[in-house]
Design an enzyme around this catalytic site. Structure first.
Site, mmCIF file in Angstrom:
data_model
loop_
_atom_site.group_PDB
_atom_site.id
_atom_site.type_symbol
_atom_site.label_atom_id
_atom_site.label_comp_id
_atom_site.label_asym_id
_atom_site.label_seq_id
_atom_site.Cartn_x
_atom_site.Cartn_y
_atom_site.Cartn_z
ATOM 1 N N GLU A 43 34.136 47.110 34.679
ATOM 2 C CA GLU A 43 34.990 46.972 35.851
ATOM 3 C C GLU A 43 34.124 46.667 37.061
ATOM 4 O OE1 GLU A 43 38.810 48.908 38.139
ATOM 5 O OE2 GLU A 43 37.823 50.078 36.576
ATOM 6 N N SER A 51 38.694 55.207 38.507
ATOM 7 C CA SER A 51 39.197 54.344 37.434
ATOM 8 C C SER A 51 38.340 54.470 36.180
ATOM 9 C CB SER A 51 39.226 52.889 37.898
ATOM 10 O OG SER A 51 37.924 52.426 38.204
ATOM 11 N N ASP A 68 29.432 48.271 41.509
ATOM 12 C CA ASP A 68 29.940 48.312 42.876
ATOM 13 C C ASP A 68 28.770 48.142 43.835
ATOM 14 O OD1 ASP A 68 32.866 49.496 44.035
ATOM 15 O OD2 ASP A 68 31.195 49.474 45.461
ATOM 16 N N HIS A 120 38.095 40.688 45.845
ATOM 17 C CA HIS A 120 39.371 39.969 45.940
ATOM 18 C C HIS A 120 39.243 38.723 46.821
ATOM 19 C CE1 HIS A 120 40.743 43.586 44.074
ATOM 20 N NE2 HIS A 120 40.682 44.299 45.168
ATOM 21 N N GLU A 146 42.587 41.487 39.567
ATOM 22 C CA GLU A 146 43.519 42.320 40.321
ATOM 23 C C GLU A 146 43.662 41.824 41.770
ATOM 24 O OE1 GLU A 146 42.658 46.485 40.144
ATOM 25 O OE2 GLU A 146 43.038 46.612 37.983
ATOM 26 N N ASP A 147 44.830 42.099 42.335
ATOM 27 C CA ASP A 147 45.109 41.837 43.756
ATOM 28 C C ASP A 147 44.858 40.385 44.136
ATOM 29 O OD1 ASP A 147 45.628 44.576 43.889
ATOM 30 O OD2 ASP A 147 43.594 45.043 44.517
#
Length: 270
Positions: A43, A51, A68, A120, A146-147
């Site tokens: 992820e 998550s 991240d 995003h 996503e998003d």
């Protein structure tokens, strides 16, 4: 006895704050058949790490990898039983050398699932997708974006690649309008042509349909082009090109908020 759902695990980890139930319902539908397998999940963009706990609980035999720019580190609320299955890295989603290093270290045979919940931003998402989808996602694997609707947002500080939204429509010129009106009841295949028909024929039914092409929506629309890859041809209709390959994409699910791209089982990896 009813099986515990992904939403239940998400609520336990507090993850429904950032992943709407509509996303989780789709993930349940697509991932439930793998929940007892030793899957590997990557992820991008994990924020507090909740998550990752959700995934590790749902996939009890899975290996969960998070990336991240600002990983939670020691403050991440890891559970002892999951510590050896959760791996956190600090890095950027558009650093392809870094992405390959992490992938080769944790999942040398490829990931089963990759989810982009990072910036995003279309240009960043495309870099990580283009690199990871072919090189580090298993054939038959699933890549989630996503998003993706952020590409429609104007003037947002965090999502700068949005532009003025264009309502769906067409780009008919005056000649398009004349041709479609004058030839309204004419067949597409013409047995013979008058000089006027020859003049108008190139403008019949060839209007360009306008759509929004910026940011994440633009990336997804390019993926639709890839789905139709086997139909690509710069040659006249009926003339087969010398080289033609099938699409690397088996299917795409486009839903409000999340898009899932399934890799073709015949697509290469690495």
């Amino acid at each position: 006895m009813t099986a515990v759902s992904l939403i239940d695990y998400a609520q336990g980890a507090g993850e429904t704050q950032s992943k709407p139930e509509s996303y989780l319902n789709i993930y349940e539908r697509y991932f439930s058949h793998m929940r007892d397998d030793a899957v590997t999940i990557l992820e991008l963009g994990v924020a507090t790490g909740k998550s990752m706990l959700m995934w590790s609980d749902y996939f009890s035999k899975g290996t969960i990898v998070g990336i991240d720019l600002f990983p939670p580190g020691s403050e991440m609320p890891t559970m002892p039983r999951n510590e050896n299955r959760i791996h956190m890295y600090r890095g950027a989603q558009n650093d392809t050398e870094f992405l390959s290093r992490v992938s080769n270290e944790i999942a040398p045979n490829g990931f089963d699932i990759i989810i982009d919940d990072a910036a995003h931003i279309g240009e960043l998402a495309k870099v990580s997708f283009s690199h990871l989808f072919l090189k580090h996602l298993k054939p038959g694997g699933i890549y989630g974006l996503e998003d993706w609707g952020t590409g429609y947002w104007q003037g947002h500080a965090y999502y700068p690649d949005g532009r003025r939204f264009k309502e769906p429509g067409d780009g008919r010129t005056f000649l398009h309008q004349i041709a479609n009106k004058a030839l309204k009841n004419a067949p597409v295949e013409w047995p013979s042509l008058t000089w006027m028909q020859k003049l108008l024929k190139p403008y019949q039914y060839v209007s360009r349909f306008r759509s929004h092409e910026y940011g994440m929506p633009g990336v997804i629309k390019q993926l639709i082009d890839e789905v139709a890859r086997s139909d690509w041809s710069s040659l006249p209709y009926g003339t087969e090109p010398k080289e033609k390959r099938p699409s690397y994409i088996e299917s795409i699910l486009i839903s409000p908020g999340v898009t899932l791209v399934t890799k073709s089982r015949s697509a290469p990896m690495g």
